[in-house]
Write a protein that holds these residues in place. Structure first.
Motif, PDB file in Angstrom:
ATOM      1  N   ARG A 107       0.840  -1.210   0.000  1.00 37.62           N
ATOM      2  CA  ARG A 107       0.000   0.000   0.000  1.00 37.62           C
ATOM      3  C   ARG A 107       0.871   1.254   0.000  1.00 37.62           C
ATOM      4  O   ARG A 107       0.549   2.249  -0.664  1.00 37.62           O
ATOM      5  N   GLN A 108       1.980   1.212   0.753  1.00 29.41           N
ATOM      6  CA  GLN A 108       2.911   2.349   0.725  1.00 29.41           C
ATOM      7  C   GLN A 108       3.508   2.516  -0.673  1.00 29.41           C
ATOM      8  O   GLN A 108       3.657   3.638  -1.170  1.00 29.41           O
ATOM      9  N   ALA A 109       3.822   1.382  -1.300  1.00 26.88           N
ATOM     10  CA  ALA A 109       4.382   1.426  -2.645  1.00 26.88           C
ATOM     11  C   ALA A 109       3.366   2.001  -3.636  1.00 26.88           C
ATOM     12  O   ALA A 109       3.725   2.746  -4.548  1.00 26.88           O
ATOM     13  N   GLN A 110       2.087   1.680  -3.443  1.00 30.73           N
ATOM     14  CA  GLN A 110       1.047   2.214  -4.315  1.00 30.73           C
ATOM     15  C   GLN A 110       0.980   3.740  -4.211  1.00 30.73           C
ATOM     16  O   GLN A 110       0.818   4.438  -5.219  1.00 30.73           O
ATOM     17  N   THR A 111       1.107   4.247  -3.003  1.00 28.43           N
ATOM     18  CA  THR A 111       1.084   5.699  -2.802  1.00 28.43           C
ATOM     19  C   THR A 111       2.226   6.367  -3.558  1.00 28.43           C
ATOM     20  O   THR A 111       2.055   7.430  -4.164  1.00 28.43           O
ATOM     21  N   ILE A 112       3.393   5.728  -3.519  1.00 29.56           N
ATOM     22  CA  ILE A 112       4.549   6.270  -4.233  1.00 29.56           C
ATOM     23  C   ILE A 112       4.341   6.146  -5.749  1.00 29.56           C
ATOM     24  O   ILE A 112       4.569   7.093  -6.504  1.00 29.56           O
ATOM     25  N   ALA A 113       3.873   4.974  -6.183  1.00 36.17           N
ATOM     26  CA  ALA A 113       3.734   4.709  -7.617  1.00 36.17           C
ATOM     27  C   ALA A 113       2.667   5.584  -8.266  1.00 36.17           C
ATOM     28  O   ALA A 113       2.761   5.893  -9.461  1.00 36.17           O
ATOM     29  N   GLU A 114       1.668   5.987  -7.503  1.00 34.29           N
ATOM     30  CA  GLU A 114       0.597   6.824  -8.055  1.00 34.29           C
ATOM     31  C   GLU A 114       1.105   8.177  -8.532  1.00 34.29           C
ATOM     32  O   GLU A 114       0.445   8.853  -9.329  1.00 34.29           O
TER      33      GLU A 114
END
Length: 294
Positions: free
Chosen positions: A159-166
């Protein structure tokens, strides 16, 4: 290294080679990709020329390993010597072990054979902190599931990675997740991988990633080469069969015999269509539905 995850792992280096200097703690401000095909029989994973103002250039040889190879140290020595001879520069070799099954007591960072000796660095990805990885260059983010994080804690990090990837351009975001999906297969079963990335599948069509397209091309090329060696005209068909085998292995642990029989009857065109559709499947029923329509 020539496995289903090959395109994903090498793609991490291609996307941001400077990020790997950060990961290895090595100096350098600019890099240049060099021909890693050292001889007819020897091809290293990636070979980079690293430069910094006021400092001598050097070669960085990155070797990625997911399984133990008893000939690995001999290959490292050969790469080290031949690359140094070919480019007349000192060589720094870093062996990146992607999972514990690639490790072995013989892998010590030093190898001697007769009077020859070579030293190399070792990076064991499972010893790296997921928090540190997320704080580093975004190009390394697909390695997240291979760090020292267990399955229970992994969803929170994803989920943290998703925030960055967005925050990334859509095309780059697709590459990040496509590579992570393939690397997840080194540690988790297909159904677990699917569950961990189910939110990503809903947002992005990973079939559009160049990582997926590279796997498609490599599968076709291997099939063509195999077909040529046999004097057959169906090399492309073999390539598509091999690609589907790789993707189905990643996605579904087992297939009912009735589906296997149906897959064997697909035309090359249908195989290509299925290969494109497969990354959008979320369950075995999706495959069954697709086959029913074709």
């Amino acid at each position: 290294m020539s496995k289903p995850f090959d395109a994903a792992a090498k793609g991490l280096i291609d996307a941001d080679p400077i990020a790997w200097l950060w990961l290895f703690g090595l100096p350098g401000e600019t890099v240049e990709f060099l021909d890693s095909d050292l001889t007819v029989a020897l091809t290293s994973d990636r070979l980079l020329k690293v430069s910094s103002p006021g400092k001598p250039d050097y070669l960085l040889h990155i070797e990625l390993q997911a399984s133990y190879d008893p000939n690995l140290c001999h290959r490292i020595m050969a790469y080290h010597v031949i690359a140094g001879y070919k480019y007349s520069l000192p060589v720094v070799t870093v062996l990146v072990l992607l999972r514990k099954s690639a490790d072995n007591p013989a892998i010590t960072g030093r190898f001697e054979f007769g009077s020859a000796r070579v030293n190399y660095h070792i990076v064991r990805i499972w010893e790296r902190s997921p928090t540190d990885l997320l704080a580093g260059p975004v190009a390394l983010m697909p390695l997240l599931p291979l760090t020292g994080v267990d399955k229970k804690a992994l969803p929170a990090y994803i989920r943290q990675a998703q925030t960055i990837a967005e925050q990334l351009p859509d095309s780059y975001e697709r590459e990040i997740w496509a590579r992570m999906r393939l690397l997840l297969g080194l540690k988790y079963k297909p159904e677990q991988t699917q569950d961990l990335l189910k939110g990503v599948y809903q947002m992005l069509d990973l079939r559009e990633s160049s990582t997926y397209q590279e796997i498609l091309a490599e599968g076709e090329a291997r099939g063509e080469a195999r077909g040529e060696a046999r004097g057959e005209a169906r090399g492309l068909h073999h390539g598509k069969e091999e690609l589907l085998s790789i993707l189905l292995q990643q996605r579904f642990s087992t297939l009912p015999q009735r589906l296997t029989d149906r897959l064997d009857k697909l035309t090359p065109e249908q195989m290509n269509e299925l290969g494109m559709a497969l990354l959008g499947f979320t369950s075995l029923s999706d495959l069954e539905e697709w086959l029913a329509k074709h």
